[in-house]
Design a protein around this motif. Structure first.
Motif, PDB file in Angstrom:
ATOM      1  N   ARG A   1      -8.014   2.553  -4.578  1.00 20.61           N
ATOM      2  CA  ARG A   1      -9.320   1.904  -4.571  1.00 20.61           C
ATOM      3  C   ARG A   1      -9.187   0.416  -4.860  1.00 20.61           C
ATOM      4  NH1 ARG A   1     -11.540   6.086  -8.930  1.00 20.61           N
ATOM      5  NH2 ARG A   1      -9.556   5.326  -9.756  1.00 20.61           N
ATOM      6  N   PHE A   2     -10.133  -0.343  -4.345  1.00 23.97           N
ATOM      7  CA  PHE A   2     -10.131  -1.778  -4.631  1.00 23.97           C
ATOM      8  C   PHE A   2     -10.262  -2.021  -6.130  1.00 23.97           C
ATOM      9  CE2 PHE A   2     -12.495  -5.913  -4.883  1.00 23.97           C
ATOM     10  CZ  PHE A   2     -11.416  -6.718  -4.548  1.00 23.97           C
ATOM     11  N   SER A   3     -11.053  -1.186  -6.802  1.00 19.25           N
ATOM     12  CA  SER A   3     -11.208  -1.341  -8.256  1.00 19.25           C
ATOM     13  C   SER A   3      -9.884  -1.134  -8.982  1.00 19.25           C
ATOM     14  CB  SER A   3     -12.259  -0.358  -8.788  1.00 19.25           C
ATOM     15  OG  SER A   3     -11.891   0.981  -8.506  1.00 19.25           O
ATOM     16  N   ASP A   4      -8.993  -0.318  -8.425  1.00 15.63           N
ATOM     17  CA  ASP A   4      -7.662  -0.147  -9.017  1.00 15.63           C
ATOM     18  C   ASP A   4      -6.863  -1.441  -8.908  1.00 15.63           C
ATOM     19  OD1 ASP A   4      -8.173   2.515  -9.665  1.00 15.63           O
ATOM     20  OD2 ASP A   4      -7.407   3.249  -7.745  1.00 15.63           O
ATOM     21  N   TYR A   5      -6.945  -2.085  -7.739  1.00 16.03           N
ATOM     22  CA  TYR A   5      -6.267  -3.382  -7.587  1.00 16.03           C
ATOM     23  C   TYR A   5      -6.816  -4.385  -8.607  1.00 16.03           C
ATOM     24  CZ  TYR A   5      -4.050  -2.042  -3.160  1.00 16.03           C
ATOM     25  OH  TYR A   5      -3.281  -1.440  -2.194  1.00 16.03           O
ATOM     26  N   GLN A   6      -8.121  -4.405  -8.771  1.00 11.59           N
ATOM     27  CA  GLN A   6      -8.726  -5.341  -9.721  1.00 11.59           C
ATOM     28  C   GLN A   6      -8.223  -5.092 -11.136  1.00 11.59           C
ATOM     29  OE1 GLN A   6     -12.827  -4.300  -8.560  1.00 11.59           O
ATOM     30  NE2 GLN A   6     -13.155  -6.469  -8.060  1.00 11.59           N
ATOM     31  N   HIS A   7      -8.249  -3.833 -11.536  1.00  9.47           N
ATOM     32  CA  HIS A   7      -7.821  -3.492 -12.898  1.00  9.47           C
ATOM     33  C   HIS A   7      -6.348  -3.801 -13.113  1.00  9.47           C
ATOM     34  CE1 HIS A   7      -7.313  -1.233 -16.629  1.00  9.47           C
ATOM     35  NE2 HIS A   7      -6.326  -0.586 -16.048  1.00  9.47           N
ATOM     36  N   LEU A   8      -5.495  -3.403 -12.174  1.00 10.99           N
ATOM     37  CA  LEU A   8      -4.055  -3.566 -12.348  1.00 10.99           C
ATOM     38  C   LEU A   8      -3.647  -5.036 -12.301  1.00 10.99           C
ATOM     39  CD1 LEU A   8      -2.897  -0.535 -10.191  1.00 10.99           C
ATOM     40  CD2 LEU A   8      -2.703  -0.754 -12.676  1.00 10.99           C
ATOM     41  N   CYS A   9      -4.276  -5.803 -11.437  1.00  8.43           N
ATOM     42  CA  CYS A   9      -3.959  -7.236 -11.383  1.00  8.43           C
ATOM     43  C   CYS A   9      -4.395  -7.930 -12.676  1.00  8.43           C
ATOM     44  CB  CYS A   9      -4.621  -7.887 -10.172  1.00  8.43           C
ATOM     45  SG  CYS A   9      -3.848  -7.463  -8.588  1.00  8.43           S
ATOM     46  N   ALA A  10      -5.565  -7.559 -13.180  1.00  9.67           N
ATOM     47  CA  ALA A  10      -6.059  -8.179 -14.415  1.00  9.67           C
ATOM     48  C   ALA A  10      -5.151  -7.861 -15.600  1.00  9.67           C
ATOM     49  CB  ALA A  10      -7.481  -7.705 -14.706  1.00  9.67           C
ATOM     50  N   ALA A  11      -4.505  -6.691 -15.574  1.00  8.21           N
ATOM     51  CA  ALA A  11      -3.652  -6.264 -16.687  1.00  8.21           C
ATOM     52  C   ALA A  11      -2.186  -6.610 -16.490  1.00  8.21           C
ATOM     53  CB  ALA A  11      -3.792  -4.746 -16.876  1.00  8.21           C
TER      54      ALA A  11
ATOM     55  N   GLN B   1       0.829  -1.217   0.000  1.00  9.85           N
ATOM     56  CA  GLN B   1       0.000   0.000   0.000  1.00  9.85           C
ATOM     57  C   GLN B   1       0.860   1.262   0.000  1.00  9.85           C
ATOM     58  OE1 GLN B   1      -0.030  -2.274   2.420  1.00  9.85           O
ATOM     59  NE2 GLN B   1       0.288  -1.323   4.414  1.00  9.85           N
ATOM     60  N   TRP B   2       2.135   1.125   0.374  1.00  6.22           N
ATOM     61  CA  TRP B   2       3.023   2.288   0.402  1.00  6.22           C
ATOM     62  C   TRP B   2       3.683   2.537  -0.943  1.00  6.22           C
ATOM     63  CZ3 TRP B   2       1.385   4.489   4.462  1.00  6.22           C
ATOM     64  CH2 TRP B   2       1.085   3.758   5.618  1.00  6.22           C
ATOM     65  N   CYS B   3       3.453   1.686  -1.910  1.00  2.00           N
ATOM     66  CA  CYS B   3       4.064   1.837  -3.242  1.00  2.00           C
ATOM     67  C   CYS B   3       3.172   2.696  -4.126  1.00  2.00           C
ATOM     68  CB  CYS B   3       4.276   0.468  -3.887  1.00  2.00           C
ATOM     69  SG  CYS B   3       5.454  -0.575  -2.989  1.00  2.00           S
ATOM     70  N   GLY B   4       3.731   3.757  -4.677  1.00  2.00           N
ATOM     71  CA  GLY B   4       2.937   4.661  -5.492  1.00  2.00           C
ATOM     72  C   GLY B   4       2.548   4.076  -6.843  1.00  2.00           C
ATOM     73  N   ASP B   5       3.378   3.198  -7.388  1.00  2.00           N
ATOM     74  CA  ASP B   5       3.140   2.635  -8.720  1.00  2.00           C
ATOM     75  C   ASP B   5       2.956   1.129  -8.584  1.00  2.00           C
ATOM     76  OD1 ASP B   5       3.020   1.916 -11.350  1.00  2.00           O
ATOM     77  OD2 ASP B   5       4.901   2.884 -11.947  1.00  2.00           O
ATOM     78  N   PHE B   6       1.725   0.707  -8.361  1.00  2.00           N
ATOM     79  CA  PHE B   6       1.459  -0.715  -8.144  1.00  2.00           C
ATOM     80  C   PHE B   6       1.667  -1.521  -9.418  1.00  2.00           C
ATOM     81  CE2 PHE B   6      -1.508  -4.347  -7.279  1.00  2.00           C
ATOM     82  CZ  PHE B   6      -0.794  -4.869  -6.211  1.00  2.00           C
ATOM     83  N   SER B   7       1.499  -0.902 -10.577  1.00  2.00           N
ATOM     84  CA  SER B   7       1.752  -1.623 -11.829  1.00  2.00           C
ATOM     85  C   SER B   7       3.226  -2.003 -11.926  1.00  2.00           C
ATOM     86  CB  SER B   7       1.327  -0.781 -13.036  1.00  2.00           C
ATOM     87  OG  SER B   7       2.073   0.420 -13.108  1.00  2.00           O
TER      88      SER B   7
END
Length: 272
Positions: A182-192, A129-135
């Motif tokens: 947001r949780f939706s960000d986790y969903q999108h980034l993990c899917a991609a 959660q402390w990482c600015g660029d999860f991708s």
């Protein structure tokens, strides 16, 4: 084991807020374990989410902190070689004498100082959660994992410490609580990410405290007090603290003052 390490690439230094995160958690190393109830609960749930028959000969504890789960991983995979990595040097100094991993490495999850294809398991609990660029985190995980390797992570999303956020909003309208994606960000980034999502869920974990002082002391002792860029500076006046206490008391439950953490649990796998 040293062949898992690669030379750090030349590049831009970490952002100032990342250095501040590292410094804050370094200062908290000695007090962290005494107040890390949530961290232990979440980490154990993440461990239990791994397939029962999963075996790893090389693992990485990413954001290892005091090394509590490095030692848990060493027990679960006794024949494996482990790397404990954290951005906070103070945490590594605390963890190293306690063992668990063969290597203790200072590094950044967004630019791992590890060789490609060197790990079968990346375990990361309440650090990303402390990482600015999860991708970038996911891209690095995919690079470092061997085919068939697994990334198991827990993190925090929007809604965490909402009671404290709402109470401050009622007092002065400033953001005094750490922001999370947001949780939706986790969903999108993990899917991609190019990794196969085997599980991704959000679960609320609630701690209870006798009073506001106990809550804020707990946040300070684990190094997770307000680290937002542009946060209000200076001392908080007595009148505002009294107003904050009154606002937070509206949330009181029979067990005490609640502090809700919205925890994201993810299990991703690299195709064989």
């Amino acid at each position: 084991m040293t062949d898992a390490l690669r030379s750090a690439e030349d590049g831009q230094d970490g952002l100032p807020d990342k250095r501040q995160v590292a410094a804050s958690f370094s200062r908290a190393a000695a007090s962290y374990d005494a107040v890390a109830e949530l961290q232990r609960t979440v980490g154990q749930q993440l461990l239990s989410a791994l397939p029962a028959d999963y075996q790893a000969q090389q693992w990485l504890d990413l954001g290892c902190g005091t090394g509590y789960f490095s030692r848990e991983l060493a027990q679960r995979f006794p024949a494996a070689q482990g790397v404990a990595l954290d951005i906070a040097e103070g945490m590594l100094r605390h963890a190293r004498p306690l063992g668990g991993a063969q290597l203790f490495v200072a590094g950044d999850a967004e630019q791992l100082p590890l060789r490609s294809g060197s790990q079968q398991l990346i375990f990361s609990s309440l650090a990303l959660q402390w990482c600015g660029d999860f991708s970038s985190v996911l891209r690095e995980a995919r690079r470092v994992l061997q085919p068939g390797g697994m990334l198991a992570f827990s993190s925090l999303c929007v809604g965490t410490l909402q009671e404290l956020r709402d109470s401050w909003q009622a007092v002065d309208g400033f953001v005094h609580v750490n922001r999370f994606r947001r949780f939706s960000d986790y969903q999108h980034l993990c899917a991609a990410s190019g990794l196969k999502v085997q599980g991704l869920q959000r679960r609320a974990e609630v701690l209870h405290f006798a009073d506001l002082r106990e809550l804020t002391r707990s946040l300070k002792d684990i190094g997770a007090h307000n680290l937002n860029p542009g946060r209000p500076d200076g001392l908080t006046g007595r009148a505002r603290i009294r107003a904050l206490v009154e606002a937070y008391e509206q949330f009181r439950q029979p067990e005490g003052l609640p502090a809700t953490y919205q925890v994201v649990y993810g299990i991703l796998r690299k195709d064989a």
